[in-house]
Enzyme design. Structure first.
Site, PDB file in Angstrom:
ATOM      1  N   GLY A 206      -8.192  30.444 -20.149  1.00  0.00           N
ATOM      2  CA  GLY A 206      -7.763  29.050 -20.203  1.00  0.00           C
ATOM      3  C   GLY A 206      -6.457  28.886 -19.453  1.00  0.00           C
ATOM      4  O   GLY A 206      -6.077  29.738 -18.641  1.00  0.00           O
ATOM      5  N   HIS A 471       3.502   9.525   5.678  1.00  0.00           N
ATOM      6  CA  HIS A 471       2.782  10.531   6.471  1.00  0.00           C
ATOM      7  C   HIS A 471       3.794  11.408   7.207  1.00  0.00           C
ATOM      8  O   HIS A 471       4.757  10.911   7.757  1.00  0.00           O
ATOM      9  CB  HIS A 471       1.881   9.831   7.490  1.00  0.00           C
ATOM     10  CG  HIS A 471       1.202  10.782   8.433  1.00  0.00           C
ATOM     11  ND1 HIS A 471       0.081  11.497   8.075  1.00  0.00           N
ATOM     12  CD2 HIS A 471       1.502  11.147   9.713  1.00  0.00           C
ATOM     13  CE1 HIS A 471      -0.290  12.251   9.104  1.00  0.00           C
ATOM     14  NE2 HIS A 471       0.559  12.050  10.102  1.00  0.00           N
TER      15      HIS A 471
END
Length: 479
Positions: A206, A471
């Site tokens: 997990g 960007h």
């Protein structure tokens, strides 16, 4: 801690005390100083309540700050740097190092200094906000009374109008395997190993298992994780993401044995440990030798010896305290939050519950949307998700659409030469509303908060697509 309910200005004038022989009177007594408890205590004081916080350990911060989230992230970060420098990654970027050595003691020191700074920060916040800190084991000895028992046997009685149980959770013991925190360790021991094991076996793949397994695998251990569930990443992870995540970890050298049970482990005379693994469907039984065995099968609520039975507060079958939507137990002035109540055992979930609970005590609105609580696995690449998985949507019969974008097509990921993973958004077919977001890749733990905000505000997929993202950034993949 800036939210305040109308008409509750000012803070408590109670002086800071770490311990006292005289009874203390309080409006709110919080048992436990983990992320849920300490945040609740500070918020209560800011709302004008005389507030006491009881903590059984010497340091504040609970599991998260002392032996959980914080130290594990320090080791994950530093082991990642070592892995990059020690492997071929730096050389491929034109950075040539003649020799890279691991100083594990120094790495542990850096981890400890981060923990010390943060736990000290809580003590400072308590002082600043006039929260009384009582060191001792908190026991509810009456509807309006808590007794804190110190290690030396002395006790402090607090008379209080409200009680908030925030005692967190503890490691779930594994039947037939005794943890000694030396060679058979829980997550606590795995954060403080004195040397890198040659072979490490992790029971449980997990969140905690893969995080701590990753730390020691990067530092040179051969790591094998045995997981009964049949997939990597624990409960809640999207299965498509889980499969891709497993492949990436295997490429890094992590080994997995999925579906089998572990009936036990035996210590040999030479100090090594033999881990017995039952046959999985289509496989065969085997014994895996290791130097260190890490047991990571989950956590259970810490509710023992709090005095709940005497008050008639019964636990649910999983040991949790039943509460209503205002976090009240069957006794209205006794509340419970965090790992001791239902829901994911996450620090940020406990924090939210702590703030909302005390705001409710002050007469404020109480609301939390558990669908908007994000989960993160801090490996490399990271895994993060919020909202529904595909499996949940199918089970609930909700018609949905899927949008995916691979980091291999993201400019920033390309320039960073770190392109494993993808972003996956699930939207409602009829309304375009975002139902879930699942991210596997660099910076997933930061990016998921954009998804949580979108879910909380009820955004549509088009809403996100129309937001201008800078960007080149990794977060463009989310758009």
């Amino acid at each position: 801690f800036n939210r305040x309910s109308p008409g509750l200005q000012g803070v408590s004038s109670v002086p800071l005390r770490t311990y006292a022989d005289q009874p203390i009177d309080a409006d709110v007594t919080v048992i436990g100083s983990g992320p849920g408890g300490y945040v609740a205590a500070i918020k209560a004081a800011q709302l004008g309540f005389k507030t006491v916080c009881i903590e059984k350990n010497e340091t504040l911060g609970g599991t998260c700050l002392n032996v959980g989230c914080i130290p594990s992230k320090a080791l994950l970060n530093n082991s990642h740097y070592y892995h990059l420098a020690h492997g071929k990654d730096f050389a491929s970027r034109g950075i040539e190092l003649s020799e890279v050595r691991l100083n594990l003691e120094k790495m542990m020191e850096q981890k400890s200094s981060a923990v010390k700074a943060l736990t000290g920060g809580i003590a400072h916040l308590f002082k600043q906000n006039k929260v009384v800190h009582v060191n001792g084991f908190g026991n509810i000895t009456g509807k309006n009374q808590v007794t804190a028992t110190k290690a030396d046997g002395s006790s402090q009685v607090i008379g209080t109008k409200n009680i908030l149980i925030a005692t967190g959770s503890e490691v779930t013991p594994f039947p037939g395997i005794t943890i000694d925190e030396d060679t058979i360790v829980s997550s606590t021991g795995a954060l403080s190993l004195k040397k890198v094991p040659e072979k490490l076996v992790v029971i449980g793949a997990g969140v905690i298992g893969v995080e701590l397994g990753s730390v020691w695998q990067r530092l040179g251990a051969e790591v094998t994780a045995v997981e009964f569930l049949g997939h990597v990443g624990g409960i809640g992870i999207d299965m498509e993401i889980s499969k891709k995540f497993q492949r990436i970890l295997q490429k890094q050298g992590f080994k997995f044995k999925l579906n089998p049970k572990v009936p036990g482990a035996t210590k040999r005379s030479d100090g090594k440990i033999d881990v017995s693994v039952e046959a999985a469907p289509g496989g065969k039984a085997e014994v895996i030798p290791c130097d260190v065995l890490l047991v990571c099968i989950g956590r259970r609520p810490f509710t023992q010896n709090l005095g709940l039975e005497e008050l008639g507060i019964e636990l649910d079958p999983r040991g949790r305290i039943p509460v209503n939507t205002r976090f009240q137990t069957k006794i209205p002035n006794i509340y419970a939050i965090g790992d001791v109540v239902a829901g994911p055992m996450l620090a940020h979930k406990a924090e939210d519950e702590g703030i909302i609970c005390v705001e409710g005590m002050a007469g404020g609105a109480v609301h939390i949307d558990y669908n908007c609580v994000p989960s993160v696995i801090y490996t490399h690449p990271e895994v993060a998700w919020v909202g529904k998985s595909e499996e949940q949507l199918k089970e609930e019969g909700i018609e949905y659409k899927v949008g995916k974008f691979p980091f291999a097509a993201n400019s920033r990921a390309k320039t960073n030469a770190d392109t494993d993973g993808m972003v996956k958004i699930l939207g409602q077919k009829s309304t375009d509303r975002v139902l879930g977001a699942h991210i596997l890749g660099p910076g997933a733990g930061e990016m998921v908060n954009e998804a949580a905000l979108a879910l909380e505000y009820g955004a549509s997929c088009e809403d996100i697509a129309r937001v201008c993202h800078a960007h080149p950034t990794l977060s463009e993949a989310f758009r």
